[in-house]
Design a protein around this motif. Structure first.
Motif, short mmCIF file in Angstrom:
data_model
loop_
_atom_site.label_atom_id
_atom_site.label_comp_id
_atom_site.label_asym_id
_atom_site.label_seq_id
_atom_site.Cartn_x
_atom_site.Cartn_y
_atom_site.Cartn_z
N ILE A 159 51.16 46.59 37.39
CA ILE A 159 50.26 45.82 38.23
C ILE A 159 48.84 46.36 38.07
CG2 ILE A 159 49.72 45.21 40.62
CD1 ILE A 159 52.77 45.48 41.17
N TYR A 160 47.93 45.50 37.69
CA TYR A 160 46.54 45.92 37.53
C TYR A 160 45.78 45.49 38.77
CZ TYR A 160 48.13 46.89 32.94
OH TYR A 160 48.85 47.42 31.90
N ALA A 161 45.33 46.49 39.51
CA ALA A 161 44.75 46.22 40.82
C ALA A 161 43.58 45.24 40.74
CB ALA A 161 44.32 47.54 41.46
N SER A 162 42.80 45.34 39.67
CA SER A 162 41.61 44.49 39.59
C SER A 162 41.98 43.02 39.35
CB SER A 162 40.68 44.99 38.49
OG SER A 162 41.39 45.09 37.28
N GLU A 163 43.18 42.79 38.79
CA GLU A 163 43.60 41.41 38.54
C GLU A 163 44.41 40.83 39.70
OE1 GLU A 163 45.76 41.45 34.89
OE2 GLU A 163 44.02 42.16 33.74
N SER A 164 45.14 41.69 40.38
CA SER A 164 46.03 41.21 41.44
C SER A 164 45.44 41.48 42.82
CB SER A 164 47.39 41.90 41.35
OG SER A 164 47.89 41.82 40.07
N ILE A 165 44.12 41.53 42.90
CA ILE A 165 43.49 41.96 44.14
C ILE A 165 43.57 40.88 45.22
CG2 ILE A 165 41.16 41.16 43.56
CD1 ILE A 165 40.14 43.80 44.79
N GLN A 166 43.75 41.33 46.42
CA GLN A 166 43.83 40.43 47.56
C GLN A 166 43.27 41.22 48.75
OE1 GLN A 166 47.81 39.45 49.05
NE2 GLN A 166 47.56 37.47 48.07
N GLN A 167 42.36 40.60 49.48
CA GLN A 167 41.85 41.31 50.65
C GLN A 167 42.56 40.78 51.88
OE1 GLN A 167 37.56 41.09 50.70
NE2 GLN A 167 37.43 42.85 49.33
N ARG A 168 43.17 41.68 52.61
CA ARG A 168 43.89 41.25 53.80
C ARG A 168 43.48 42.10 54.99
NH1 ARG A 168 50.17 40.69 53.15
NH2 ARG A 168 50.41 39.91 51.03
N ASN B 25 44.41 50.81 37.95
CA ASN B 25 43.11 50.32 38.38
C ASN B 25 42.62 49.23 37.46
OD1 ASN B 25 40.88 50.23 39.93
ND2 ASN B 25 40.17 52.28 39.47
N ARG B 26 42.71 49.49 36.18
CA ARG B 26 42.23 48.52 35.18
C ARG B 26 43.08 48.72 33.94
NH1 ARG B 26 39.01 52.92 35.55
NH2 ARG B 26 37.88 52.11 37.33
N LYS B 27 43.01 47.74 33.08
CA LYS B 27 43.77 47.87 31.85
C LYS B 27 43.19 49.01 31.02
CE LYS B 27 45.76 43.37 31.32
NZ LYS B 27 45.96 42.18 30.50
N THR B 28 44.06 49.88 30.57
CA THR B 28 43.57 51.00 29.77
C THR B 28 43.43 50.56 28.32
OG1 THR B 28 45.81 51.70 29.35
CG2 THR B 28 44.71 52.70 31.24
N LEU B 29 42.66 51.34 27.58
CA LEU B 29 42.48 51.03 26.16
C LEU B 29 43.82 51.07 25.44
CD1 LEU B 29 39.19 52.97 25.51
CD2 LEU B 29 39.49 50.50 25.61
N ASN B 30 44.65 52.04 25.82
CA ASN B 30 45.97 52.16 25.20
C ASN B 30 46.77 50.89 25.33
OD1 ASN B 30 45.51 54.71 24.50
ND2 ASN B 30 46.74 55.67 26.10
N ARG B 31 46.69 50.32 26.54
CA ARG B 31 47.48 49.12 26.80
C ARG B 31 47.00 47.99 25.91
NH1 ARG B 31 48.33 44.82 30.67
NH2 ARG B 31 50.13 43.82 29.76
N LEU B 32 45.68 47.89 25.79
CA LEU B 32 45.13 46.83 24.97
C LEU B 32 45.54 47.03 23.51
CD1 LEU B 32 41.64 46.53 26.67
CD2 LEU B 32 43.63 45.08 26.98
N ASP B 33 45.57 48.29 23.09
CA ASP B 33 46.05 48.60 21.73
C ASP B 33 47.49 48.14 21.58
OD1 ASP B 33 43.68 49.69 21.23
OD2 ASP B 33 44.34 51.77 21.21
N ALA B 34 48.31 48.50 22.59
CA ALA B 34 49.72 48.17 22.51
C ALA B 34 49.92 46.66 22.45
CB ALA B 34 50.46 48.75 23.73
N GLU B 35 49.09 45.96 23.21
CA GLU B 35 49.21 44.51 23.20
C GLU B 35 48.89 43.95 21.82
OE1 GLU B 35 46.83 42.84 26.29
OE2 GLU B 35 48.32 43.31 27.82
#
Lengths: 218, 310
Positions: free
Chosen positions: A92-101, B74-84
């Motif tokens: 789960i990537y917080a920045s993509e699945s963000i929701q403010q509640r 928090n955000r997609k890591t570079l590794n993940r993007l590589d893996a993709e």
């Protein structure tokens, strides 16, 4: 054998099922949340807790908190394919699945829980007895021991606890009668695959929520 | 984590951290102003804010290495993007923990134990799930509790020792974003909120029983947790935060899994006060901290962790 436990904390969130996206708390602790606190201190398959009364010692006050949350849960099928060597399990990537509640929570709560347990004989061993369970609970509560730290509704609101000291009854925060409307009682787990929510008509009399003589219905 | 045994002691802990000319945790309800308890004026930092920083530290320090992976990122890591990219080319990333993977593959589709296996797989691989827990879907259909993994580590909200004063700072910038704006003006104004100084306290709990019965959180995980807490602000620098630092981490170790004393008694033993001769606190040395050891049972060890080695 009744027990009497004092619990208190800075905040509490006893979510109303009808307001669970933008969470709104009940005015007072639900019987289910009180049972959760007792279970956190001591639970055994051979017993279940019955909450008899909840004494509300502090005035009912609210606070509002809005947080960034994620809108997703872990998906079993994706975990399975990750374990088999495909993908990242749907991290789960917080920045993509963000929701403010927002949550409307209670603040500065203090309750005294009156409860007793009932026995499930078929889940008890030969050396188990009501006295033994009672002693274990009292020992743990007086030493501050717990299985996991109890909380008020949600885990970010920890509950402090101790056995109620002294012989006097706790004094509620107000005199008089206050209707609280329909309130969640607990789940009925008889059909464990489909727990059934139960409700009751709640009222505070001199700051005490009586649960012994209420009608509980689904 | 079959080779590591879960922790055997209960722990309680207190974190003291401070902020200097920054915003430790913005409130989305008040235009990103620092969170403040409006009745008392004390600053607040939510549990999830600190959990985010712990996750980010472990992600950064261990770089997604088994068994320190982080599920909620928090955000997609570079590794993940590589893996993709690799995956798109038809090359699959190699999988750690192959035995368990084979076992899971071998299990039949409707094996009731599969859910348990998947849960254990998640706990074994992901530090954040092992530590804080997670909500998982439909592990057993219809059974509400089975999809919920409660982690052993529980955090409350942090609150500042004294009321904080929030200042709004107006700033200007010379560059203008749109052409239309550029025609009319040659700079724009913005604002940011800062707290000149605030010392915050957060309490936390570690349940050995949840570690033993569910997630397998072990001593190595505990050390990682302390390391992450001590260093959580060192890699979280930004224009908004100002100077943030963990000043003290007190760890109470009980002699058993269930514990020896109520947490609140232990927390009460740590007394943090603004020094009498200080009018307005602006630095950590404006505070006195006293640990009243005589109120703590002798079976509980109190450690003040200060190792900031990364």
């Amino acid at each position: 054998m009744p027990i009497r436990l004092e619990v208190w904390g800075e905040r509490a969130l006893f979510t109303r099922p009808e307001f669970k996206t933008e969470r709104v708390t009940y005015d007072v602790m639900t019987p289910s949340a009180a049972r959760g606190i007792l279970d956190a201190i001591f639970w055994h398959p051979g017993l279940y807790w019955r909450v008899d009364r909840i004494h509300v010692l502090n005035p009912i006050r609210f606070d509002n908190i809005r947080r960034n949350e994620v809108d997703s849960v872990v998906v079993a099928s994706k975990i399975r394919s990750m374990a088999e060597g495909n993908g990242d399990g749907g991290a789960i990537y917080a920045s993509e699945s963000i929701q403010q509640r927002s949550s409307m929570v209670l603040r500065d709560v203090r309750y005294v829980i009156d409860a007793h347990f009932e026995l499930l004989r078929n889940k008890m061993s030969l050396t188990d007895s009501a006295a033994k369970f009672q002693n274990i609970f009292v020992r743990r509560a007086s030493k501050g021991q717990c299985f996991h730290h109890p909380y008020f509704g949600t885990r970010e609101f920890p509950a402090n606890f101790r056995l109620w000291e002294g012989d006097d009854d706790p004094i509620g925060f107000e005199q008089g009668h206050r209707e609280l409307g329909y309130m969640f009682y607990d789940f009925d787990y008889h059909d464990s695959a489909h727990p059934n929510p139960l409700f009751f008509r709640a009222a505070l009399d001199n700051g005490v929520l009586d649960l012994e003589s209420v009608e509980v219905r689904s | 984590m079959t080779e590591h045994t879960p922790i055997e002691n209960r722990y309680d802990f207190t974190i003291l951290f401070d902020v200097e000319n920054g915003n430790p945790n913005g409130d989305p309800d008040s235009g990103n102003m620092p969170r403040v308890d409006i009745e008392t004026g004390n600053g607040l930092v939510t549990d999830v804010c600190i959990k985010r920083k712990i996750r980010d530290y472990v992600q950064l320090a261990m770089d997604g290495e088994f068994p320190w992976r982080i599920y909620i990122q928090n955000r997609k890591t570079l590794n993940r993007l590589d893996a993709e990219a690799l995956e798109a080319e038809g090359i699959k990333a190699p999988l750690e923990n192959k035995d368990l993977a084979k076992e899971i593959k071998a299990l039949k589709k409707n094996d009731p134990k599969l859910d348990r296996r998947l849960r254990d797989y998640m706990c074994a691989n992901f530090f954040d799930i092992r530590t804080f827990g997670a909500v998982m879907t439909t592990f057993v259909k219809g059974n509400l509790a089975s999809g919920q993994v409660r982690g052993p580590v529980q955090l409350g909200f942090a609150r500042s020792i004294d009321p904080v004063d929030v200042q709004e700072i107006s700033i200007t910038r010379i560059a203008v974003t749109t052409e239309a704006d550029a025609a009319e003006k040659n700079n724009t104004m913005g604002n940011k909120f800062i707290i000149p100084y605030g010392l915050y306290r957060m309490n936390g709990y570690v349940s050995a029983k949840l570690a033993q019965n569910i997630t397998g959180f072990c001593n190595e995980d505990l050390d990682m947790l302390w390391q992450a807490i001590l260093n959580m602000f060192e890699f979280d620098r930004s224009a908004a935060r100002g100077n943030m630092a963990v000043r003290k981490l007190y760890v109470f170790k009980h002699s058993s899994a269930l514990g020896d004393a109520p947490s609140w008694k232990l927390f009460d033993a740590i007394d943090v006060h603004k020094r009498d001769d200080v009018d307005v606190a602006r630095r950590f040395s404006d505070y006195d901290i006293k640990v009243n050891k005589e109120t703590i049972p002798s079976s509980i060890t109190v450690d003040e962790l200060v190792d900031h080695g990364v």
